[in-house]
Design a protein around this motif. Structure first.
Motif, PDB file in Angstrom:
ATOM      1  N   SER A  86       0.850  -1.181   0.000  1.00  0.00           N
ATOM      2  CA  SER A  86       0.000   0.000   0.000  1.00  0.00           C
ATOM      3  C   SER A  86       0.892   1.238   0.000  1.00  0.00           C
ATOM      4  CB  SER A  86      -0.921   0.015   1.220  1.00  0.00           C
ATOM      5  OG  SER A  86      -1.711   1.191   1.234  1.00  0.00           O
ATOM      6  N   THR A  87       0.968   1.900  -1.170  1.00  0.00           N
ATOM      7  CA  THR A  87       1.747   3.131  -1.285  1.00  0.00           C
ATOM      8  C   THR A  87       0.861   4.230  -1.867  1.00  0.00           C
ATOM      9  OG1 THR A  87       2.527   2.698  -3.530  1.00  0.00           O
ATOM     10  CG2 THR A  87       3.871   1.826  -1.725  1.00  0.00           C
ATOM     11  N   GLU A  88       1.336   5.470  -1.801  1.00  0.00           N
ATOM     12  CA  GLU A  88       0.602   6.588  -2.392  1.00  0.00           C
ATOM     13  C   GLU A  88       0.578   6.397  -3.911  1.00  0.00           C
ATOM     14  OE1 GLU A  88       0.561  11.455  -2.330  1.00  0.00           O
ATOM     15  OE2 GLU A  88       2.452  10.421  -1.993  1.00  0.00           O
ATOM     16  N   LEU A  89      -0.609   6.252  -4.451  1.00  0.00           N
ATOM     17  CA  LEU A  89      -0.797   5.954  -5.869  1.00  0.00           C
ATOM     18  C   LEU A  89      -0.096   6.975  -6.759  1.00  0.00           C
ATOM     19  CD1 LEU A  89      -2.152   4.150  -7.994  1.00  0.00           C
ATOM     20  CD2 LEU A  89      -4.167   5.620  -7.832  1.00  0.00           C
ATOM     21  N   SER A  90       0.698   6.489  -7.694  1.00  0.00           N
ATOM     22  CA  SER A  90       1.409   7.265  -8.723  1.00  0.00           C
ATOM     23  C   SER A  90       2.585   8.085  -8.214  1.00  0.00           C
ATOM     24  CB  SER A  90       0.450   8.197  -9.471  1.00  0.00           C
ATOM     25  OG  SER A  90      -0.568   7.456 -10.096  1.00  0.00           O
ATOM     26  N   TYR A  91       2.759   8.210  -6.907  1.00  0.00           N
ATOM     27  CA  TYR A  91       3.835   9.058  -6.388  1.00  0.00           C
ATOM     28  C   TYR A  91       4.915   8.284  -5.631  1.00  0.00           C
ATOM     29  CZ  TYR A  91       0.675  12.772  -7.681  1.00  0.00           C
ATOM     30  OH  TYR A  91      -0.147  13.599  -8.388  1.00  0.00           O
ATOM     31  N   ASP A  92       4.548   7.218  -4.971  1.00  0.00           N
ATOM     32  CA  ASP A  92       5.500   6.402  -4.216  1.00  0.00           C
ATOM     33  C   ASP A  92       5.553   5.033  -4.890  1.00  0.00           C
ATOM     34  OD1 ASP A  92       5.525   8.606  -2.569  1.00  0.00           O
ATOM     35  OD2 ASP A  92       4.329   7.677  -0.994  1.00  0.00           O
ATOM     36  N   ASN A  93       6.731   4.650  -5.364  1.00  0.00           N
ATOM     37  CA  ASN A  93       6.846   3.483  -6.242  1.00  0.00           C
ATOM     38  C   ASN A  93       7.875   2.468  -5.803  1.00  0.00           C
ATOM     39  OD1 ASN A  93       5.140   4.405  -8.595  1.00  0.00           O
ATOM     40  ND2 ASN A  93       6.584   6.110  -8.436  1.00  0.00           N
ATOM     41  N   VAL A  94       7.533   1.215  -6.042  1.00  0.00           N
ATOM     42  CA  VAL A  94       8.495   0.118  -5.979  1.00  0.00           C
ATOM     43  C   VAL A  94       8.780  -0.264  -7.420  1.00  0.00           C
ATOM     44  CG1 VAL A  94       8.876  -2.283  -5.320  1.00  0.00           C
ATOM     45  CG2 VAL A  94       7.699  -0.740  -3.748  1.00  0.00           C
ATOM     46  N   ARG A  95      10.041  -0.310  -7.787  1.00  0.00           N
ATOM     47  CA  ARG A  95      10.447  -0.730  -9.123  1.00  0.00           C
ATOM     48  C   ARG A  95      11.285  -1.994  -8.985  1.00  0.00           C
ATOM     49  NH1 ARG A  95       9.662   3.077 -13.193  1.00  0.00           N
ATOM     50  NH2 ARG A  95       8.979   5.095 -12.410  1.00  0.00           N
ATOM     51  N   VAL A  96      11.097  -2.916  -9.924  1.00  0.00           N
ATOM     52  CA  VAL A  96      11.796  -4.202  -9.870  1.00  0.00           C
ATOM     53  C   VAL A  96      12.539  -4.399 -11.186  1.00  0.00           C
ATOM     54  CG1 VAL A  96      11.566  -6.662  -9.446  1.00  0.00           C
ATOM     55  CG2 VAL A  96       9.928  -5.077  -8.407  1.00  0.00           C
ATOM     56  N   TYR A  97      13.834  -4.710 -11.072  1.00  0.00           N
ATOM     57  CA  TYR A  97      14.705  -4.834 -12.233  1.00  0.00           C
ATOM     58  C   TYR A  97      15.382  -6.198 -12.263  1.00  0.00           C
ATOM     59  CZ  TYR A  97      14.451   0.282 -11.988  1.00  0.00           C
ATOM     60  OH  TYR A  97      14.009   1.586 -11.928  1.00  0.00           O
ATOM     61  N   SER A  98      15.688  -6.661 -13.450  1.00  0.00           N
ATOM     62  CA  SER A  98      16.538  -7.813 -13.665  1.00  0.00           C
ATOM     63  C   SER A  98      17.943  -7.293 -13.929  1.00  0.00           C
ATOM     64  CB  SER A  98      16.020  -8.599 -14.875  1.00  0.00           C
ATOM     65  OG  SER A  98      16.822  -9.717 -15.107  1.00  0.00           O
ATOM     66  N   CYS A  99      18.945  -7.944 -13.354  1.00  0.00           N
ATOM     67  CA  CYS A  99      20.339  -7.519 -13.525  1.00  0.00           C
ATOM     68  C   CYS A  99      21.165  -8.679 -14.076  1.00  0.00           C
ATOM     69  CB  CYS A  99      20.941  -7.104 -12.195  1.00  0.00           C
ATOM     70  SG  CYS A  99      20.044  -5.823 -11.320  1.00  0.00           S
ATOM     71  N   PRO A 100      22.184  -8.383 -14.897  1.00  0.00           N
ATOM     72  CA  PRO A 100      23.026  -9.464 -15.424  1.00  0.00           C
ATOM     73  C   PRO A 100      23.999 -10.025 -14.392  1.00  0.00           C
ATOM     74  CG  PRO A 100      23.808  -7.356 -16.220  1.00  0.00           C
ATOM     75  CD  PRO A 100      22.531  -7.084 -15.460  1.00  0.00           C
ATOM     76  N   ASN A 101      24.306  -9.249 -13.330  1.00  0.00           N
ATOM     77  CA  ASN A 101      25.229  -9.702 -12.293  1.00  0.00           C
ATOM     78  C   ASN A 101      24.948  -8.920 -11.016  1.00  0.00           C
ATOM     79  OD1 ASN A 101      26.695  -7.182 -12.491  1.00  0.00           O
ATOM     80  ND2 ASN A 101      27.544  -8.020 -14.385  1.00  0.00           N
ATOM     81  N   SER A 102      25.635  -9.256  -9.935  1.00  0.00           N
ATOM     82  CA  SER A 102      25.327  -8.661  -8.631  1.00  0.00           C
ATOM     83  C   SER A 102      25.699  -7.186  -8.505  1.00  0.00           C
ATOM     84  CB  SER A 102      25.979  -9.461  -7.512  1.00  0.00           C
ATOM     85  OG  SER A 102      27.382  -9.454  -7.660  1.00  0.00           O
TER      86      SER A 102
END
Length: 150
Positions: A86-102
């Protein structure tokens, strides 16, 4: 005698054993327990094959910017499942990325990201098929929510 527990609140602890060479003893055995980190601007690297991440207890603060890199040794995929969100809609975000290495020096944002507002269907999952994932959380200067647990 056995010394009491020692706690590090920085997420890092170094243990050094030194012998003076003038005698011997039975040595020592120590164990440790790690707490999974809350939101920190310096980031956290998680190498366990399972665990959890959260913005912290209770409602999160304004102006947060933090990240976690999830990089279990030998993993071919990493799946992040949210149990609450539960975050503030459109303003507070969780982003998830794939990475090739650590090091996550280059990233690819995964489908479903960014996440914002309330997720109504749990568990909601995002998977990186490289074996390494970077999760970021940012909040703006006004309005907060209960945050997330994944």
């Amino acid at each position: 005698s056995i010394p009491g527990a020692v706690t590090s609140y920085t997420g890092v602890m170094k243990v050094t054993f030194t012998s003076d060479g003038s005698g011997t003893g039975d040595g020592f055995v120590a164990s440790y327990v790690a707490s999974f980190p809350n939101c920190t601007s310096s980031g956290s690297v998680l190498t366990s094959s399972s665990g959890s991440i959260t913005d912290g207890p209770g409602s999160y603060s304004n102006l947060l910017s933090c990240y976690w890199i999830i990089a279990p040794s030998g993993a071919t995929s990493v799946t992040l499942s949210f149990s609450s969100f539960s975050t503030e809609l459109s303003y507070d975000n969780v982003r998830v990325y794939s990475c090739p290495n650590s090091s996550c020096s280059s990233t690819t944002e995964l489908p479903g990201s960014p996440l914002s507002g309330s997720l109504r269907f749990f568990p909601f999952s995002v998977t990186s098929y490289t074996g390494v994932m970077k999760v970021t959380f940012t909040s703006d200067g006004s309005g907060t929510g209960d945050g997330f647990v994944a």
